[in-house]
Design a protein around this motif. Structure first.
Motif, mmCIF file in Angstrom:
data_model
loop_
_atom_site.group_PDB
_atom_site.id
_atom_site.type_symbol
_atom_site.label_atom_id
_atom_site.label_comp_id
_atom_site.label_asym_id
_atom_site.label_seq_id
_atom_site.Cartn_x
_atom_site.Cartn_y
_atom_site.Cartn_z
ATOM 1 N N MET A 223 37.586 -7.326 30.264
ATOM 2 C CA MET A 223 37.118 -8.081 29.068
ATOM 3 C C MET A 223 36.501 -8.122 27.946
ATOM 4 O O MET A 223 36.618 -7.023 27.709
ATOM 5 C CB MET A 223 35.292 -8.946 30.094
ATOM 6 N N HIS A 224 36.581 -8.652 27.319
ATOM 7 C CA HIS A 224 36.178 -8.100 25.532
ATOM 8 C C HIS A 224 35.039 -7.659 25.613
ATOM 9 O O HIS A 224 34.392 -8.419 26.347
ATOM 10 C CB HIS A 224 37.236 -9.735 24.521
ATOM 11 N N LYS A 225 34.708 -7.107 24.987
ATOM 12 C CA LYS A 225 33.706 -6.389 24.314
ATOM 13 C C LYS A 225 32.330 -7.626 24.289
ATOM 14 O O LYS A 225 31.403 -7.217 24.157
ATOM 15 C CB LYS A 225 33.380 -4.945 23.341
ATOM 16 N N GLU A 226 32.898 -8.571 23.076
ATOM 17 C CA GLU A 226 32.087 -9.889 23.370
ATOM 18 C C GLU A 226 30.891 -10.370 24.162
ATOM 19 O O GLU A 226 30.664 -10.976 24.427
ATOM 20 C CB GLU A 226 31.998 -10.253 21.639
ATOM 21 N N ALA A 227 32.109 -10.234 24.951
ATOM 22 C CA ALA A 227 31.632 -10.700 26.380
ATOM 23 C C ALA A 227 31.059 -9.797 27.915
ATOM 24 O O ALA A 227 30.740 -10.549 28.536
ATOM 25 C CB ALA A 227 33.708 -11.342 27.358
ATOM 26 N N MET A 228 31.570 -8.124 27.542
ATOM 27 C CA MET A 228 31.014 -7.937 28.009
ATOM 28 C C MET A 228 31.009 -6.181 27.338
ATOM 29 O O MET A 228 31.600 -5.401 27.738
ATOM 30 C CB MET A 228 31.608 -6.867 29.305
ATOM 31 N N ALA A 229 29.499 -6.369 27.007
ATOM 32 C CA ALA A 229 29.982 -4.487 25.972
ATOM 33 C C ALA A 229 29.236 -3.495 27.178
ATOM 34 O O ALA A 229 29.367 -2.768 26.825
ATOM 35 C CB ALA A 229 28.060 -5.466 25.235
ATOM 36 N N ALA A 230 28.533 -4.086 29.056
ATOM 37 C CA ALA A 230 27.641 -3.166 29.407
ATOM 38 C C ALA A 230 29.615 -2.605 30.147
ATOM 39 O O ALA A 230 28.994 -1.915 31.355
ATOM 40 C CB ALA A 230 27.063 -3.472 30.092
ATOM 41 N N ALA A 231 30.547 -3.208 29.404
ATOM 42 C CA ALA A 231 31.624 -2.469 30.422
ATOM 43 C C ALA A 231 31.564 -0.442 29.926
ATOM 44 O O ALA A 231 31.253 -0.091 29.180
ATOM 45 C CB ALA A 231 33.111 -2.434 30.084
ATOM 46 N N TYR A 232 32.166 0.234 30.787
ATOM 47 C CA TYR A 232 32.110 1.657 30.538
ATOM 48 C C TYR A 232 33.131 1.953 29.696
ATOM 49 O O TYR A 232 32.393 3.091 28.907
ATOM 50 C CB TYR A 232 33.158 2.448 31.867
ATOM 51 N N SER A 233 33.485 1.260 29.607
ATOM 52 C CA SER A 233 34.769 1.485 28.208
ATOM 53 C C SER A 233 35.127 0.199 27.783
ATOM 54 O O SER A 233 35.916 -0.729 27.591
ATOM 55 C CB SER A 233 36.222 2.229 28.454
ATOM 56 N N PRO A 234 34.143 -0.318 26.344
ATOM 57 C CA PRO A 234 34.449 -1.547 26.317
ATOM 58 C C PRO A 234 35.259 -1.643 24.919
ATOM 59 O O PRO A 234 36.077 -0.522 24.841
ATOM 60 C CB PRO A 234 33.151 -2.187 25.027
ATOM 61 N N SER A 235 36.077 -2.475 25.237
ATOM 62 C CA SER A 235 37.164 -3.005 24.783
ATOM 63 C C SER A 235 37.103 -3.273 23.605
ATOM 64 O O SER A 235 36.909 -5.463 23.537
ATOM 65 C CB SER A 235 38.731 -3.268 25.702
ATOM 66 N N GLU A 236 38.084 -3.664 22.412
ATOM 67 C CA GLU A 236 38.291 -4.608 20.875
ATOM 68 C C GLU A 236 39.078 -5.207 21.875
ATOM 69 O O GLU A 236 39.265 -6.908 20.715
ATOM 70 C CB GLU A 236 38.980 -3.611 20.208
#
Length: 292
Positions: free
Chosen positions: A216-229
């Motif tokens: 997921m994009h970091k706007e959708a899931m900012a709490a990912a271990y490695s947030p993505s652009e």
């Protein structure tokens, strides 16, 4: 059919902590309540029991080894009891490397009828090297396909039974696994492309899904271990996950790479819990009777 929930509170395959807190965070965000609201019966089996000591180090080639192997062996034994005719297995938490343990157990149960769908922003196919230390989270597919006999027991998995959906770019090493990139998902549509992939899998198969939230994009899931652009939006992720989980051949899903340390308010955990609830609700037939 009952959904069984098992927490995997580890980060043995990762560099820093956070993913080990995911099971508790998702429970606190009301996972059981959300499932009940969707009319989905669920049983919480608690967390995987871990050893009192798991090594942590940065010695090549695999970070924290043999801690990942210790976790996989325990998880393999635990997960065998989760897969069965009368239940759908939901595994919460941990880094990406947990796929090795659950996939081993899955194939123990279903043999040559076992298939694996990986929803991930990356292809975890990095090869161990004596000159660098890499976490097992980036090597899960390599361990399943090429690490047997030395690092772990032979798994029996072959590349033709694994597909990866949503990776940000085509990697140099695919291990022969079929790859569907983020661009392909967006161009074709997550639902239609997933439906085509599922249609190509034999009708008598049993499917395990590995859902890495960094797809997921970091706007959708900012709490990912490695947030993505780059990545799927929340709506696109729901379309993809709902299409996949609606298939009655899917009997289990790993939810990984959620870092509770990045979720100070709990809002991200609540978002993920609601997403899972809606996606699992897609397993209901049009007449309203459950297929799970």
């Amino acid at each position: 059919m009952n959904v069984t929930i098992t927490g995997i509170p580890i980060y043995s395959g990762a560099y820093v902590s956070g993913t080990e807190l995911a099971p508790a965070a998702l429970r606190a965000a009301g996972l059981m309540t959300v499932l009940q609201e969707q009319g989905i019966p669920a049983t919480d089996r608690g967390d995987l029991a871990l050893p009192a000591y798991l090594p942590r180090h940065n010695v090549p080639p695999v970070r924290n080894w043999p801690a990942p192997r210790m976790v996989w062996d325990l998880l393999r034994e635990e997960a065998r009891g989760c897969f069965g005719r009368d239940q759908f297995s939901l595994f919460l938490g941990g880094d990406c490397s947990v796929i090795v343990g659950t996939a081993q157990a899955f194939r123990d149960v279903y043999g040559d009828k076992a298939y694996l769908l990986v929803l991930d922003g990356h292809v975890d196919a990095r090869v161990p090297s004596a000159s660098r230390c890499v976490g097992a989270a980036g090597m899960g597919l390599w361990f399943l396909l090429q690490g047997g006999g030395v690092w772990i027991e032979e798994t029996g998995w072959t590349a033709d039974r694994i597909a990866v959906l949503g990776c940000q770019q085509m990697p140099d090493e695919t291990l022969g696994v079929e790859i569907f990139t983020l661009d392909q998902l967006c161009e074709r549509g997550p639902g239609p492309l997933a439906a085509d992939i599922l249609q190509a899998i034999p009708s008598d198969a049993h499917i395990l899904v590995h859902f890495d939230v960094d797809v997921m994009h970091k706007e959708a899931m900012a709490a990912a271990y490695s947030p993505s652009e780059t990545g799927l939006s929340l709506a696109q992720t729901e379309e993809l996950l709902s299409t996949v989980l609606a298939d009655p051949r899917v009997v289990g899903v790993n939810v990984t790479e959620f870092s509770a340390l990045r979720d100070v308010t709990g809002e991200q955990a609540s978002r993920l819990v609601r997403l899972l609830g809606r996606a699992l609700a897609a397993r209901k037939t049009p007449s309203g009777s459950d297929t799970i």
